[in-house]
Design a protein around this motif. Sequence first.
Motif, mmCIF file in Angstrom:
data_model
loop_
_atom_site.group_PDB
_atom_site.id
_atom_site.type_symbol
_atom_site.label_atom_id
_atom_site.label_comp_id
_atom_site.label_asym_id
_atom_site.label_seq_id
_atom_site.Cartn_x
_atom_site.Cartn_y
_atom_site.Cartn_z
ATOM 1 N N ARG A 102 -4.863 3.408 -8.866
ATOM 2 C CA ARG A 102 -3.995 2.270 -8.548
ATOM 3 C C ARG A 102 -4.550 1.388 -7.436
ATOM 4 N NH1 ARG A 102 -2.024 4.814 -12.253
ATOM 5 N NH2 ARG A 102 0.198 5.191 -12.641
ATOM 6 N N LEU B 175 -4.593 -2.507 -7.569
ATOM 7 C CA LEU B 175 -3.370 -3.310 -7.576
ATOM 8 C C LEU B 175 -3.462 -4.389 -6.500
ATOM 9 C CD1 LEU B 175 -0.704 -0.469 -7.975
ATOM 10 C CD2 LEU B 175 -1.399 -2.117 -9.715
ATOM 11 N N ASN C 29 2.274 6.173 -8.677
ATOM 12 C CA ASN C 29 1.390 5.352 -7.845
ATOM 13 C C ASN C 29 0.911 6.118 -6.620
ATOM 14 O OD1 ASN C 29 1.560 2.990 -9.418
ATOM 15 N ND2 ASN C 29 3.472 2.404 -8.420
ATOM 16 N N ILE D 174 3.702 0.149 -1.808
ATOM 17 C CA ILE D 174 3.569 1.571 -2.134
ATOM 18 C C ILE D 174 3.436 2.398 -0.863
ATOM 19 C CG2 ILE D 174 2.020 3.274 -3.186
ATOM 20 C CD1 ILE D 174 1.440 1.110 -5.365
ATOM 21 N N ASN E 37 -2.684 7.050 -5.495
ATOM 22 C CA ASN E 37 -3.376 7.319 -6.749
ATOM 23 C C ASN E 37 -4.664 6.497 -6.831
ATOM 24 O OD1 ASN E 37 -4.168 7.573 -9.470
ATOM 25 N ND2 ASN E 37 -2.046 7.741 -10.157
#
Length: 208
Positions: free
Chosen positions: A64, A67, A44, A75, A61
């Motif tokens: 990602r 999300l 991630n 994260i 990332n």
Amino acid sequence: MSKLQLTRFVDRLAIFDGTVPNGRNVVLKVGEIPKRPGQMTAANAETNDDLGPYHIQITINKDRVNLSSLELARIILHEMIHAELFVANFHKGGSPIDGDFEANFNTYIQKYYPDGNAVIHHNYMAENMVNNMSIVLSLIHSNLGKLQFLNDPNVKNAFPNGLPSDFYKGLAWSGLQATDMWRYRLPERTNYEDYQKLALDNLNNDCN
């Protein structure tokens, strides 16, 4: 970041402006992260101290960023702790996350050193940081779509009496499943896996 920094724990961690003199200068960016050997999928995010403790880089990332808001906050929080561990280990002293950091962290270096920084950091985090991480997530969720989440039919069906007291603790364990604590010494693991799946499927992108 502004939502995360509403909490005292995060406010005392890495400072993201590149100018402050306290040795915690961190660059936060979105970019490409390749899949590493042994990984099923790319991470991630990654935290890199190759340029030293005054130029730590956190890369989220790019695949990602869709999300949920709370998962992205988790994260970033996870990676901020990595950054602080790099800085604190370099300075060989205390840290906002642990007043006796050097002695405590050295235990994990000695036990996991052959396996690299990620394993050292993650095992330290699993045994020392999960409670703080869960508190941060619980405090900021109201600013990241909590009401919408609670009104989701799937969430109501799973938790008709409201979220369990350890719900955010379960979320804080995401990213730490390769640790010894998670694998061998966590009887609540099944519940936490259920919380993580529910969150993955039903958390949303509302940032108010």
